[in-house]
Design a protein around this motif. Structure first.
Motif, short mmCIF file in Angstrom:
data_model
loop_
_atom_site.label_atom_id
_atom_site.label_comp_id
_atom_site.label_asym_id
_atom_site.label_seq_id
_atom_site.Cartn_x
_atom_site.Cartn_y
_atom_site.Cartn_z
N THR A 54 49.27 103.05 9.99
CA THR A 54 48.47 103.47 11.14
C THR A 54 47.93 102.27 11.90
OG1 THR A 54 47.85 105.48 9.95
CG2 THR A 54 46.50 104.88 11.85
N THR A 55 47.50 101.26 11.16
CA THR A 55 46.99 100.05 11.79
C THR A 55 48.09 99.36 12.59
OG1 THR A 55 45.39 99.76 10.01
CG2 THR A 55 45.86 97.83 11.37
N GLU A 56 49.28 99.27 12.01
CA GLU A 56 50.40 98.64 12.73
C GLU A 56 50.76 99.46 13.97
OE1 GLU A 56 53.50 98.28 9.84
OE2 GLU A 56 52.51 96.63 8.78
N GLU A 57 50.74 100.77 13.84
CA GLU A 57 51.04 101.63 14.98
C GLU A 57 49.97 101.46 16.07
OE1 GLU A 57 51.28 106.38 15.83
OE2 GLU A 57 52.08 105.66 13.92
N LEU A 58 48.72 101.34 15.65
CA LEU A 58 47.62 101.15 16.58
C LEU A 58 47.76 99.82 17.32
CD1 LEU A 58 44.97 102.21 17.73
CD2 LEU A 58 43.79 101.12 15.81
N VAL A 59 48.17 98.79 16.62
CA VAL A 59 48.39 97.49 17.25
C VAL A 59 49.48 97.61 18.32
CG1 VAL A 59 49.30 95.16 16.85
CG2 VAL A 59 47.54 96.07 15.34
N GLY A 60 50.55 98.32 17.98
CA GLY A 60 51.63 98.54 18.95
C GLY A 60 51.15 99.33 20.16
#
Length: 180
Positions: free
Chosen positions: A43-49
């Protein structure tokens, strides 16, 4: 004695069952924590994207707004230049109309005029022609400036059209690929 062994076996079996279920519970909690950690990381990686996509969109919007502001400012300058050009054209038409009236009976007036009057008239005509030529030159320069600006705008419009994101083509529903 036999009953006491059974009691111990039952107690040992119960302790084993409680211990096994406790171990299974602890292991399930560990795996649950690992799963939640992995979900959080994803989720954090998706949020960064997503944040980067929002930044990119904001940057694109700013560029688009700047281009629009530039286009509007240039349009105002072009409108002012067009008004100047129209004013010059009206002046030129007025001068030309006045000259037509002056030249209509020129041969008859020149026959009746003295040589000093003819010389004065030639001087006045020369000055009028010089003014007319200067006004025509300004008119041509103004028209050329507008044409250059229009060409620049057309080039900008082509660049914006080419740079605009294209929609990917969608396959037609029900279409199938045939293999040779």
């Amino acid at each position: 004695m036999i009953p006491s062994i059974y009691t111990h076996l039952i107690a040992a079996g119960t302790a084993l069952a409680i211990g096994a279920s406790g171990a299974a519970y602890v292991q399930a909690q560990r795996y649950g924590l690992q799963i939640e950690t992995l979900k959080h990381k994803a989720t954090t990686e998706e949020l960064v994207g997503e944040r980067q996509a929002v930044k990119d969109m904001a940057s694109f919007q700013k560029g688009l707004n700047d281009a629009l502001a530039n286009f509007q400012a240039t349009g105002k300058r072009n409108a002012a230049a067009q008004q100047d050009l129209d004013r010059s054209l009206r002046d030129l038409r007025g001068t030309t109309a006045g000259l037509r009236g002056d030249f209509a009976d020129l041969p008859a007036r020149l026959e009746r005029a003295s040589s000093a009057a003819r010389a004065e008239y030639v001087t006045a005509c020369t000055a009028a022609f010089e003014d007319l030529a200067a006004a025509g030159g300004r008119l041509a320069e103004g028209g050329a400036a507008i044409a250059r600006q229009a060409e620049g705008h057309a080039a900008d419009a082509r660049l914006m059209q080419q740079a605009w994101p294209k929609k990917p083509s969608q396959p037609v529903a029900g279409a199938t690929e045939s293999k040779p």
